[in-house]
Scaffold this motif. Structure first.
Motif, PDB file in Angstrom:
ATOM      1  N   LYS A   1      44.025  42.353  51.327  1.00  0.00           N
ATOM      2  CA  LYS A   1      42.725  43.008  51.542  1.00  0.00           C
ATOM      3  C   LYS A   1      41.912  42.949  50.251  1.00  0.00           C
ATOM      4  CE  LYS A   1      40.642  47.412  52.773  1.00  0.00           C
ATOM      5  NZ  LYS A   1      40.876  48.827  53.032  1.00  0.00           N
ATOM      6  N   TYR A   2      40.715  42.374  50.333  1.00  0.00           N
ATOM      7  CA  TYR A   2      39.822  42.300  49.186  1.00  0.00           C
ATOM      8  C   TYR A   2      39.047  43.615  49.077  1.00  0.00           C
ATOM      9  CZ  TYR A   2      40.866  37.362  49.082  1.00  0.00           C
ATOM     10  OH  TYR A   2      41.507  36.165  49.004  1.00  0.00           O
ATOM     11  N   ILE A   3      39.061  44.200  47.888  1.00  0.00           N
ATOM     12  CA  ILE A   3      38.397  45.483  47.667  1.00  0.00           C
ATOM     13  C   ILE A   3      37.407  45.313  46.527  1.00  0.00           C
ATOM     14  CG2 ILE A   3      38.731  47.925  47.139  1.00  0.00           C
ATOM     15  CD1 ILE A   3      41.722  47.398  48.068  1.00  0.00           C
ATOM     16  N   TYR A   4      36.131  45.604  46.813  1.00  0.00           N
ATOM     17  CA  TYR A   4      35.069  45.448  45.829  1.00  0.00           C
ATOM     18  C   TYR A   4      34.595  46.774  45.246  1.00  0.00           C
ATOM     19  CZ  TYR A   4      34.777  40.638  47.271  1.00  0.00           C
ATOM     20  OH  TYR A   4      35.076  39.331  47.514  1.00  0.00           O
ATOM     21  N   SER A   5      34.883  47.890  45.922  1.00  0.00           N
ATOM     22  CA  SER A   5      34.419  49.182  45.395  1.00  0.00           C
ATOM     23  C   SER A   5      35.495  50.257  45.560  1.00  0.00           C
ATOM     24  CB  SER A   5      33.114  49.609  46.052  1.00  0.00           C
ATOM     25  OG  SER A   5      33.288  49.726  47.453  1.00  0.00           O
ATOM     26  N   THR A   6      35.713  50.751  46.781  1.00  0.00           N
ATOM     27  CA  THR A   6      36.640  51.862  47.002  1.00  0.00           C
ATOM     28  C   THR A   6      37.458  51.638  48.264  1.00  0.00           C
ATOM     29  OG1 THR A   6      35.040  53.359  45.981  1.00  0.00           O
ATOM     30  CG2 THR A   6      36.775  54.372  47.286  1.00  0.00           C
ATOM     31  N   SER A   7      38.730  52.026  48.180  1.00  0.00           N
ATOM     32  CA  SER A   7      39.611  51.969  49.349  1.00  0.00           C
ATOM     33  C   SER A   7      40.650  53.075  49.196  1.00  0.00           C
ATOM     34  CB  SER A   7      40.285  50.611  49.449  1.00  0.00           C
ATOM     35  OG  SER A   7      41.046  50.520  50.630  1.00  0.00           O
TER      36      SER A   7
END
Length: 186
Positions: A40-46
């Motif tokens: 899973k690509y995460i660019y800000s928040t997860s």
């Protein structure tokens, strides 16, 4: 003549659209700082991740400035602002606040493309024993909500702290119970 021109423009538009689809749709842009966890690509928040000594978090870090990311980012771990509880240490009632430093409870080991984050225990009691170096700690574990985000992992590129990625996670929360067969009465 106008029909040929219209057909030519239509063919050019279709070709341009096909090139766009081939190059951009379904691909991760290389221009943004991001991490990859379990595909899973995460660019800000997860959120929603769980850690334990047996279940580590493998984090691949991608920075647009370089392909070798070791040293190109910083990692910090803080307790969620909602994580507050009382505990007893050496017979004294204490208060854990989200501002307390929890980094000693976690291991961050660098890999070729990022790092692996693991915890040194399953529960809040385990965490407090590591943080305070005492075995004489007790917590009412049933009051701790292990299904909520307990901690935040923040990964920031060294050159741009505004591009930080935040990962919310909790502990596994297994509590062991041992029974003495001589003392059980039915």
């Amino acid at each position: 003549m106008p029909k040929i021109l219209i057909l030519l423009l239509l063919a050019l538009a279709i070709a341009g659209f096909a090139v766009f689809i081939k190059n951009y749709v379904g691909k991760v842009p290389d221009s943004a700082f991001h991490v990859n966890i379990d595909g899973k690509y995460i660019y800000s928040t997860s959120t929603g991740y769980v850690l334990s000594p047996q279940k580590a978090l493998n984090v691949a870090v991608k920075s647009p400035s370089t392909s070798d990311n070791n040293g190109e980012y910083t990692v910090s771990i803080k307790a969620d602002s909602s994580l507050k509880f009382t505990f007893v240490k050496d017979g004294k009632l204490c208060l854990f606040l989200s501002s307390d430093d929890v980094s000693k409870f976690f291991d961050v080991k660098n890999t070729n493309n990022g790092f692996v984050l693991s915890a040194k225990g399953f529960t809040v009691t385990d965490m407090l024993k590591v943080l305070y170096g005492s075995d004489s700690i007790s917590v009412e574990e049933q009051t701790i909500d292990y299904n909520q985000t307990m901690f935040w992992l923040t990964i920031s590129p060294k050159d741009n702290a505004e591009s930080a990625v935040r990962i919310g996670f909790s502990l596994f929360g297994i509590i062991s119970i041992s029974l003495d067969a001589k003392e059980i009465i039915f």
